[in-house]
Design a protein around this motif. Structure first.
Motif, PDB file in Angstrom:
ATOM      1  N   UNK A 263       2.469 -19.012  10.010  1.00 34.36           N
ATOM      2  CA  UNK A 263       1.786 -19.437  11.228  1.00 34.36           C
ATOM      3  C   UNK A 263       2.841 -19.950  12.206  1.00 34.36           C
ATOM      4  N   UNK A 264       2.872 -19.369  13.400  1.00 36.50           N
ATOM      5  CA  UNK A 264       3.818 -19.767  14.436  1.00 36.50           C
ATOM      6  C   UNK A 264       3.052 -20.432  15.572  1.00 36.50           C
ATOM      7  N   UNK A 265       3.392 -21.682  15.847  1.00 36.03           N
ATOM      8  CA  UNK A 265       2.783 -22.353  16.993  1.00 36.03           C
ATOM      9  C   UNK A 265       3.514 -21.893  18.248  1.00 36.03           C
TER      10      UNK A 265
ATOM     11  N   UNK B 152       0.465 -15.243  11.922  1.00 37.22           N
ATOM     12  CA  UNK B 152      -0.541 -15.731  12.864  1.00 37.22           C
ATOM     13  C   UNK B 152       0.140 -16.483  13.994  1.00 37.22           C
ATOM     14  N   UNK B 153      -0.393 -16.327  15.198  1.00 39.14           N
ATOM     15  CA  UNK B 153       0.053 -17.069  16.367  1.00 39.14           C
ATOM     16  C   UNK B 153      -0.984 -18.143  16.680  1.00 39.14           C
ATOM     17  N   UNK B 154      -0.527 -19.382  16.798  1.00 41.13           N
ATOM     18  CA  UNK B 154      -1.416 -20.495  17.127  1.00 41.13           C
ATOM     19  C   UNK B 154      -1.176 -20.899  18.580  1.00 41.13           C
ATOM     20  N   UNK B 155      -2.186 -20.696  19.411  1.00 40.99           N
ATOM     21  CA  UNK B 155      -2.113 -21.083  20.818  1.00 40.99           C
ATOM     22  C   UNK B 155      -2.868 -22.402  20.995  1.00 40.99           C
ATOM     23  N   UNK B 156      -2.171 -23.437  21.428  1.00 44.24           N
ATOM     24  CA  UNK B 156      -2.815 -24.734  21.665  1.00 44.24           C
ATOM     25  C   UNK B 156      -2.680 -25.116  23.133  1.00 44.24           C
ATOM     26  N   UNK B 157      -3.799 -25.545  23.731  1.00 47.24           N
ATOM     27  CA  UNK B 157      -3.836 -25.861  25.155  1.00 47.24           C
ATOM     28  C   UNK B 157      -5.150 -26.559  25.462  1.00 47.24           C
TER      29      UNK B 157
END
Length: 290
Positions: free
Chosen positions: A152-154, A184-189
């Motif tokens: 998992x990549x933030x 997995x790509x973790x998009x946080x916003x």
């Protein structure tokens, strides 16, 4: 006379068989979720009003209609996931805008929107499916393809998914990692301020074209699985954000099929597609201003 009797018997058998098949096929019911309103945010309408006069059987189907740019249908595994709008371990995700889900086994089935705000506001549905012995059991759905357990990549690390100070920030971020199928790509916003659009090609990426996205994510905590090799493109649809550098291009590999490049020395003839992608991506790297 005997021949006539046999012919009559055969015709009667065909008619009877056809009637049985017709009755069996027509016995399944198709329900449009929410009726004329479709699949949308409504104060618990689905569970307290829409389902109360219905009995769902194995073989019936649910039709979810909605705008795929802003919504989806996520099937979750149990009551806790349903109660807390938890889609992290979804059984299935539908996002066509006209999803037909066949009820293939008895028991409870849980559906939510992956937009937590909309789910918490009532956009979720639980149906109790019973088996009617008079109906044929539909064939099981095809086996789910299992992806390798990836990393998992933030996206953006501590910065998250936000307008960068340098327009090539996310280009540099992607260069530092190697992405494989199953990662997995973790998009946080802040979901009131931003979103994530996955788009289809380099022209759309360069021009920040958000008209026909592959998928749309708006939860503020989006986990996107990389399911196939190649180049994947992500942008923000908010005005000016993509143009200011809020866009990401990642290459998922390895791609090992050799390709032939003309007019080069023989030792360089066998290049992998990954080499080609990396060279191609470097050609788009922003140049420093003098």
């Amino acid at each position: 006379m005997a021949i006539t009797t046999k012919i009559f018997g055969f015709i009667l058998l065909v008619i009877t068989t056809f009637m049985v098949i017709s009755v069996s096929c027509s016995s399944a019911t198709v329900y449009k979720v929410g009726d004329s309103d479709g699949w949308t945010t409504k104060d618990e309408t689905y569970n307290y009003f829409w389902v109360e006069d219905k009995e769902f059987h194995v073989g019936d189907s649910l039709v979810f209609e909605y705008d795929p740019l802003f919504n989806d249908v996520t099937q979750v595994s149990g009551a806790l996931e349903y109660e807390f709008c938890d889609y992290s371990s979804a059984k299935a995700v539908y996002n066509t805008g006209h999803d037909v889900v066949t009820l293939t086994e008895p028991g409870y089935m849980y559906f939510i929107s992956s937009n937590r705000q909309q789910c918490a506001s009532g956009q979720r549905l639980v149906v109790h499916v019973v088996h009617d012995p008079s109906r044929p059991i539909p064939p099981p759905p095809p086996s789910k393809v299992l992806l390798p357990l990836g990393n998992i990549y933030k996206v953006g690390n501590s910065k998250g998914w936000s307008v960068p100070e340098e327009t090539d920030f996310y280009y540099k971020w992607a260069e530092q990692s190697h992405f494989d199928i199953g990662d997995k790509l973790l998009f946080e916003y802040g979901n009131e301020e931003n979103d994530v659009y996955e788009i289809s090609g380099d022209l759309e990426f360069l021009s920040c074209d958000r008209i026909s996205p592959i998928s749309v994510h708006k939860t503020g905590h989006d986990l996107v699985t990389l399911t196939k090799p190649g180049v994947h493109y992500f942008i923000s649809s908010k005005t000016g954000h993509c143009e200011a550098g809020l866009k990401l291009r990642v290459v998922v590999g390895p791609l090992t099929k050799p390709v032939t490049v003309p007019n080069v020395p023989a030792k360089q003839m066998e290049l992998t597609l990954m080499d080609q992608y990396n060279r191609w991506l470097r050609s788009f790297r922003p140049q420093p201003h003098n």
